[in-house]
Design a protein around this motif. Structure first.
Motif, PDB file in Angstrom:
ATOM      1  N   ARG A   1       5.394   8.681  -9.585  1.00  0.00           N
ATOM      2  CA  ARG A   1       4.899   8.150  -8.312  1.00  0.00           C
ATOM      3  C   ARG A   1       3.772   7.149  -8.556  1.00  0.00           C
ATOM      4  NH1 ARG A   1       5.201  11.425  -3.127  1.00  0.00           N
ATOM      5  NH2 ARG A   1       3.985  10.312  -1.563  1.00  0.00           N
ATOM      6  N   PHE A   2       3.871   5.980  -7.925  1.00  0.00           N
ATOM      7  CA  PHE A   2       2.854   4.939  -8.015  1.00  0.00           C
ATOM      8  C   PHE A   2       2.520   4.462  -6.605  1.00  0.00           C
ATOM      9  CE2 PHE A   2       5.295   4.718 -11.958  1.00  0.00           C
ATOM     10  CZ  PHE A   2       4.297   4.662 -12.928  1.00  0.00           C
ATOM     11  N   THR A   3       1.496   3.626  -6.497  1.00  0.00           N
ATOM     12  CA  THR A   3       1.139   2.999  -5.225  1.00  0.00           C
ATOM     13  C   THR A   3       1.270   1.489  -5.367  1.00  0.00           C
ATOM     14  OG1 THR A   3      -0.407   4.784  -4.682  1.00  0.00           O
ATOM     15  CG2 THR A   3      -0.657   2.707  -3.485  1.00  0.00           C
ATOM     16  N   GLU A   4       1.938   0.864  -4.400  1.00  0.00           N
ATOM     17  CA  GLU A   4       2.130  -0.587  -4.430  1.00  0.00           C
ATOM     18  C   GLU A   4       0.785  -1.283  -4.231  1.00  0.00           C
ATOM     19  OE1 GLU A   4       3.287  -3.985  -5.115  1.00  0.00           O
ATOM     20  OE2 GLU A   4       4.945  -2.539  -5.070  1.00  0.00           O
ATOM     21  N   GLN A   5       0.446  -2.169  -5.177  1.00  0.00           N
ATOM     22  CA  GLN A   5      -0.857  -2.841  -5.163  1.00  0.00           C
ATOM     23  C   GLN A   5      -0.792  -4.247  -4.573  1.00  0.00           C
ATOM     24  OE1 GLN A   5      -3.554  -1.151  -6.023  1.00  0.00           O
ATOM     25  NE2 GLN A   5      -2.378   0.638  -6.680  1.00  0.00           N
TER      26      GLN A   5
ATOM     27  N   THR B   1       0.808  -1.236   0.000  1.00  0.00           N
ATOM     28  CA  THR B   1       0.000   0.000   0.000  1.00  0.00           C
ATOM     29  C   THR B   1       0.838   1.282   0.000  1.00  0.00           C
ATOM     30  OG1 THR B   1      -0.305   0.374   2.392  1.00  0.00           O
ATOM     31  CG2 THR B   1      -1.796  -1.226   1.330  1.00  0.00           C
TER      32      THR B   1
ATOM     33  N   TYR C   1      10.505   3.363  -2.053  1.00  0.00           N
ATOM     34  CA  TYR C   1       9.245   3.309  -1.311  1.00  0.00           C
ATOM     35  C   TYR C   1       9.290   4.357  -0.203  1.00  0.00           C
ATOM     36  CZ  TYR C   1       7.834  -0.949  -3.700  1.00  0.00           C
ATOM     37  OH  TYR C   1       7.463  -1.852  -4.654  1.00  0.00           O
TER      38      TYR C   1
ATOM     39  N   ASP D   1       3.258   4.342  -1.346  1.00  0.00           N
ATOM     40  CA  ASP D   1       3.637   5.040  -2.567  1.00  0.00           C
ATOM     41  C   ASP D   1       5.128   4.816  -2.823  1.00  0.00           C
ATOM     42  OD1 ASP D   1       1.092   5.972  -2.743  1.00  0.00           O
ATOM     43  OD2 ASP D   1       1.576   8.083  -2.429  1.00  0.00           O
ATOM     44  N   TYR D   2       5.486   4.785  -4.107  1.00  0.00           N
ATOM     45  CA  TYR D   2       6.906   4.680  -4.450  1.00  0.00           C
ATOM     46  C   TYR D   2       7.219   5.511  -5.680  1.00  0.00           C
ATOM     47  CZ  TYR D   2       5.496   1.085  -7.919  1.00  0.00           C
ATOM     48  OH  TYR D   2       4.924   0.404  -8.967  1.00  0.00           O
TER      49      TYR D   2
ATOM     50  N   GLU E   1      13.294  10.977  -0.221  1.00  0.00           N
ATOM     51  CA  GLU E   1      12.250  11.860  -0.752  1.00  0.00           C
ATOM     52  C   GLU E   1      12.320  13.244  -0.116  1.00  0.00           C
ATOM     53  OE1 GLU E   1       7.422  12.218  -1.264  1.00  0.00           O
ATOM     54  OE2 GLU E   1       8.256  11.253   0.509  1.00  0.00           O
TER      55      GLU E   1
ATOM     56  N   ARG F   1      13.170   1.173  -7.289  1.00  0.00           N
ATOM     57  CA  ARG F   1      12.113   1.965  -6.675  1.00  0.00           C
ATOM     58  C   ARG F   1      12.548   2.531  -5.330  1.00  0.00           C
ATOM     59  NH1 ARG F   1       7.120  -2.385  -7.466  1.00  0.00           N
ATOM     60  NH2 ARG F   1       7.135  -2.407  -9.754  1.00  0.00           N
TER      61      ARG F   1
END
Length: 305
Positions: free
Chosen positions: A202-206, A190, A220, A192-193, A281, A218
């Motif tokens: 930027r994506f969200t781990e599913q 869940t 995270y 973001d990375y 980040e 990546r």
């Protein structure tokens, strides 16, 4: 026979040697037989072994151990940046410099000294460093090997400048794994990375766990304080516990990129995985006289899967 004296005399388990290039190495040994080897070149942990002499860190067969090149493997220290931005060299200069053994380390807490082997290392900027990054600092790293064979790195960075500065930081840990396709990482679900393969988009781990079928690079963001690597084939689990380092880097170059890296074997990507405790980040800013501390503890346990 009374073992108590040996168990609490951590200095007796510290040995200093030199490698074939004249670089000093510090060998830490726990009373139960686990060991860690740290090079003063880069302040880098090069080896971490169990009490059965099983190596837990990956080092490439093509690694260059001759300074000033950084060694491909172990735990390089990335400071004052992670990545490749601006005029600084990739991942900063700390991993390329000669460190010193710290003659004035922070005081030991009582729980720090019981049967643990440790060494305190120190890096200060040279005149050349100040030309490329004009900030005076003291970077201290305490490497600790516990009685149980746990490996801890306690990093402290102090601003001895007359003005604030900002930095990012990572412990770029190369774990040895049996087969990357049989490995999963838990503790990142869940989150973001930032995907370095997609221009840091930027994506969200599913997924419930991260598994590997191709190149991964990546960052995270704001992870929990513990991340686990499950190695199904070797039936063992690495646990990374961290404090002060909110992010986690996960990297495996896979086949195409492996062939393009000169100090990395073409097929070695199958037997390594980098999972780094990091602060990337949101760079850390220190005012004059301020100090930042980041802690990482690495452990390995048998797992039934």
């Amino acid at each position: 026979m009374d073992h108590s004296a040996a168990d609490v005399n951590q200095r007796a388990a510290v040995e200093i040697t030199k490698d074939q290039n004249g670089v000093s190495h510090v060998l830490l040994q726990s009373p139960r037989g686990a060991s860690a080897r740290v090079s003063l070149h880069g302040g880098q942990v090069l080896s971490w072994k169990t009490d059965r002499a099983e190596e837990l860190l990956f080092t490439s067969s093509k690694a260059n151990f001759k300074p000033p090149a950084a060694v491909r493997g172990g735990i390089p220290i990335c400071f004052p940046q992670f990545g490749n931005r601006g005029s600084l060299e990739q991942h900063g200069f700390a991993r390329n410099r000669m460190w010193a053994i710290d003659e004035n380390p922070p005081p030991l807490q009582p729980f720090d000294s019981n049967g643990k082997a440790f060494i305190d290392l120190l890096l200060k900027p040279s005149d050349d460093d100040l030309k490329i990054w004009p900030h005076s600092f003291e970077l201290r790293v305490r490497v600790v090997l516990s009685v149980d064979g746990y490996l801890s790195l306690i990093s402290r960075i102090r601003n001895v400048n007359c003005k604030p500065f900002s930095f990012s930081f990572a412990l770029h840990t190369y774990f040895s794994v049996s087969d990357i396709s049989e490995v999963r990482v838990e503790g990142l679900e869940t989150l973001d990375y930032l995907d370095n393969l997609c221009n840091r988009e930027r994506f969200t781990e599913q997924g419930d766990a991260l598994t590997f079928e191709s190149e991964v690079d990546r960052v995270y963001l704001s992870s929990s304080d513990a991340v686990a690597i499950f190695d199904h084939e070797k039936k063992r689990t690495f646990v990374i516990r961290k404090e002060g380092l909110p992010d986690v880097v996960v990297w495996n170059p896979w086949d195409k990129k492996s062939r393009a890296i000169s100090d990395f074997g073409d097929e070695e990507y199958r037997h390594m995985l980098c999972v780094d405790a990091a602060a990337i980040e949101k760079p850390i800013t220190l005012k004059p006289g301020e100090e930042w501390t980041g802690r990482v503890e690495l452990s390995v346990t048998p797992s039934i899967q």
